[in-house]
Design a protein around this motif. Sequence first.
Motif, PDB file in Angstrom:
ATOM      1  N   GLU A   1      -5.128  -4.707   6.790  1.00 41.30           N
ATOM      2  CA  GLU A   1      -4.127  -3.703   6.413  1.00 41.30           C
ATOM      3  C   GLU A   1      -3.707  -3.852   4.950  1.00 41.30           C
ATOM      4  N   LYS A   2      -4.107  -4.962   4.341  1.00 39.79           N
ATOM      5  CA  LYS A   2      -3.794  -5.149   2.920  1.00 39.79           C
ATOM      6  C   LYS A   2      -4.870  -4.565   2.008  1.00 39.79           C
TER       7      LYS A   2
ATOM      8  N   LYS B   1      -4.877   2.505   2.719  1.00 40.95           N
ATOM      9  CA  LYS B   1      -3.549   1.906   2.882  1.00 40.95           C
ATOM     10  C   LYS B   1      -2.446   2.905   2.530  1.00 40.95           C
TER      11      LYS B   1
ATOM     12  N   ASN C   1      -3.949   2.335  14.522  1.00 41.12           N
ATOM     13  CA  ASN C   1      -3.007   1.523  13.752  1.00 41.12           C
ATOM     14  C   ASN C   1      -2.279   0.486  14.604  1.00 41.12           C
ATOM     15  N   LYS C   2      -2.336   0.646  15.925  1.00 41.76           N
ATOM     16  CA  LYS C   2      -1.785  -0.405  16.784  1.00 41.76           C
ATOM     17  C   LYS C   2      -2.527  -1.723  16.546  1.00 41.76           C
TER      18      LYS C   2
ATOM     19  N   HIS D   1      -2.939   6.884  14.774  1.00 39.48           N
ATOM     20  CA  HIS D   1      -1.852   6.026  15.258  1.00 39.48           C
ATOM     21  C   HIS D   1      -2.324   5.074  16.351  1.00 39.48           C
TER      22      HIS D   1
ATOM     23  N   GLY E   1      -2.138  -2.296  11.846  1.00 37.57           N
ATOM     24  CA  GLY E   1      -0.833  -2.784  11.439  1.00 37.57           C
ATOM     25  C   GLY E   1      -0.304  -2.292  10.101  1.00 37.57           C
ATOM     26  N   TYR E   2      -0.719  -1.097   9.685  1.00 37.37           N
ATOM     27  CA  TYR E   2      -0.089  -0.527   8.492  1.00 37.37           C
ATOM     28  C   TYR E   2       1.376  -0.261   8.797  1.00 37.37           C
ATOM     29  N   THR E   3       2.224  -0.496   7.817  1.00 35.67           N
ATOM     30  CA  THR E   3       3.635  -0.177   8.033  1.00 35.67           C
ATOM     31  C   THR E   3       4.021   1.068   7.240  1.00 35.67           C
ATOM     32  N   GLY E   4       3.211   1.431   6.252  1.00 34.99           N
ATOM     33  CA  GLY E   4       3.547   2.591   5.424  1.00 34.99           C
ATOM     34  C   GLY E   4       2.762   3.835   5.808  1.00 34.99           C
ATOM     35  N   ASP E   5       2.650   4.706   4.834  1.00 32.71           N
ATOM     36  CA  ASP E   5       2.083   6.028   5.019  1.00 32.71           C
ATOM     37  C   ASP E   5       0.565   5.985   4.757  1.00 32.71           C
TER      38      ASP E   5
END
Lengths: 509, 509
Positions: free
Chosen positions: A316-317, A341, A155-156, A152, A159-163
């Motif tokens: 993140e893509k 991802k 991820n700051k 986490h 920038g993943y928004t999912g799991d």
Amino acid sequence: MEISDYADTDAVNLEYQNKTFHYRERKEYIEMFDPEEFKDNVGLVVSKLSKYLSDKSIRGINLYEPETLMKKIEAMTILENPEGTKEKLSEIVDLYIKTAIQVHSPGYMGRQFSGVYPLAGVMDFVSSVLSQPASFYEAGQLPIAIEKVMAHEFNKFIGYTGDFEFVTTTGGSLANMTALLAARNHRYPNVWDKGLDGLEGLKPAIAVSESIHYSISRAAGIIGIGENQIVKIPLNERKQICIGKVESTIIEARQRGLDVFCLVGAAGSTSVGAFDNIEELAEIAEKLDLWLHIDAAHGGSVLVSDDHRHKVKGIEKADSFVWDAHKMMFVPAMCTFLFYKKKEYAKGAFRQEASYVFDPNDNIYAMHDSASKNFECTKRPMILHFWTLWAIYGKSIFSDKLEYLFQMTQSAFWVLKDSMDFEAIHEPEANIICFRYKPQNYREDMHDFQLQIRNGIREGGKFFISKVDIDGATALRVVFMNHDINISHFNALLNEIRILGQKILNTKN
Amino acid sequence: MEISDYADTDAVNLEYQNKTFHYRERKEYIEMFDPEEFKDNVGLVVSKLSKYLSDKSIRGINLYEPETLMKKIEAMTILENPEGTKEKLSEIVDLYIKTAIQVHSPGYMGRQFSGVYPLAGVMDFVSSVLSQPASFYEAGQLPIAIEKVMAHEFNKFIGYTGDFEFVTTTGGSLANMTALLAARNHRYPNVWDKGLDGLEGLKPAIAVSESIHYSISRAAGIIGIGENQIVKIPLNERKQICIGKVESTIIEARQRGLDVFCLVGAAGSTSVGAFDNIEELAEIAEKLDLWLHIDAAHGGSVLVSDDHRHKVKGIEKADSFVWDAHKMMFVPAMCTFLFYKKKEYAKGAFRQEASYVFDPNDNIYAMHDSASKNFECTKRPMILHFWTLWAIYGKSIFSDKLEYLFQMTQSAFWVLKDSMDFEAIHEPEANIICFRYKPQNYREDMHDFQLQIRNGIREGGKFFISKVDIDGATALRVVFMNHDINISHFNALLNEIRILGQKILNTKN
């Protein structure tokens, strides 16, 4: 009888069917666990390491002829310690320091191994002594819990928004192979069980940047795809994937019968440190139904820098990417981060059962085991030394150093541009700069001139640089991993090259 | 101007086309390289580690609920050090020691991770700080030269007469996969380039011991053979490969259309520590034209013991074998040895070119590079900590400890045989013993009884043991890796099991 009554007994004999077992004789190996002995040995090496860290002299490598070094080692391996064990240990550590690449010296500009943050080395030492593996929660609870928290933290910047999923593993090559396996098994779900020969006519293939690290095409050989099924996408003049050619190259390969299922780009290519345009690659990957993998082993560290994060925009893509913390996060090798991802992707790389490790009951502990997601059964708790720095100092120690090194590389580029006798091959995007020495009396048919310079510099013992083939010809390659280097050191290197180069040219004429 | 004039300059500015580069500001990360700071940090951890090594109390693991531990770590990760950095480091090391598996305590009987020789940990620390990789001679001359010398040292116990090869690599799983790749590429030379889908009808398969480590069948999934093509050979009552069934099993598999090309045995199986009969396997392998690979990750260490070497008799006839020094040579993980009967086999595992690492001119240095033979690009110099012990103390520290642990296991077996309420599942050949608690009031339909005991023991915090499925049912598994354990500790464990087991049985009734 209490256990403690036995615990200190030196000899306990056991009899069974007329066999007697005498044990706990005092032996030399038991003495080796003596804490005082341990402290003494640490004292010995730390005084040598401190001296080594203090030594800011400009030095390259002290290369021995292999035969000479082997003879020396042979002589040391014969079990005679007339001088005593401490003296022998001292001799070994001295030899080790002397023969090592001098990563903490400003003369070291050779490769992507770095002088580590000493505190990370200290924590790695704690891991060596505690001997704590990190693939199973019950045996490695702290590293596993730290990984969850660091996922986490990272991820700051991602920038993943999912799991998403985060896995640590032993080196960039292993991480790249793991990601390619996840990609392979995602596209061909039966291959894990049935084998690749079960595909009946389908010819799986992987499209890669022309300058991709050798671990990617090696992985194609390993996982059964075959190296011939590596489709190379041409580079632009900045040595990035030429975006305009990705789609046409892949379509052309598909027309040749190759089932291209994966596209691999680089964020910080090994040769020149180029960053592929991930946003554009992600768009193409989606359009052509490809797994996008980014080898950010070298460049992933820009994530923590506000100045350079834009170089991995869109990461993140990507379905997966790899980031070596033992490169530009300056911690001991190996310490590699692998991101997916989607959480489910991680489980697709390997599938396995083994009762002595994988608990069939997915209990609250075992559900956090990482062994189903990483290759290793025994894995070093590599996140620990990294997290220690992060928890105590935060991200600035990483980003400040990285930014300094990138700036330093930019200034080296300026110096090259200003020099009539050097050719800079690319404008640096990271901390790698490749160039050639081309004085007026140089002729293009001198094929091994740059290689001779590179090896001559190495033999000189003052600097250590590497070399790389670019556009079919050898170039000199400098990687700045040490913040003690400033532009004067680079200038001094160029002067060494000039002197050496002229000597070589004069000999030839 | 001399380099040294610049080297200590704190700020050097460079101007280029109206851009100015100011650098060498004093930043926190630079202070982190201060040798005095380094010494202080070492002092802090060494005082804690010495105390830890002195603590001979009987303790298992202190298992946190994952959520609790994560919250604790989250709180520590927030960059606030009101107490100062030293205090935070101290807190981290304390937590690490507290949550670790207690490999140096006699309560630890769980798995094959061991309390390492502290001096090996100290040398591993030197490697962490020097940051010296070991895949390329010019960057890792000492480890590479040591490997050459140690190859011949080890061969005193192995007995190759021809041109064998020795490779170090990161872990038993990686070594097993590397050997299987060499076997695959040996049999199917075109697969590396063309892929496994190019075999046109051939169905490659691997015959293994029924109790083989999961890394072998996982490797079959990875390298494209497919897990379904793992042919399992039944075990005898000693849990070794049943020699009488090898040939018939393989011939039957071939009749089913499987092209069995490789036979894998174990020297020290993970579940019970059984040694397959290598001499007999070698004979069959030769007859049936199979590559013989031995997974001696656990048991390879018997090579150094005059008492137990006979257990791997014939190992020099295997085409390849794997031996983890981080198991019964008691050095920090990972430190794995991979041997090939023929030098050329090693080169067959991977084939690759990359100019920035593989020198096209096979010069006197590059000819010793190991990167073409090991998976890793960056590899730890793992041989160094091992060799340091070997050069200073010789083989007896290893063989004495191993022999003690084997004897200890034998005596534990006697104790079990003498106990009416325990069932020993096998006579131990190594340092692993598996058994079940079966008191008079136990009934065979209590399927999870042994598992409950195992987990209950873990929660008790005094002992740590593992479990394994044998013949379809769970058994308790003890691995003796610590010479501080004597038979009284094992008796105490049995008593804990009795108390716990009766409590469970009484709850059920």
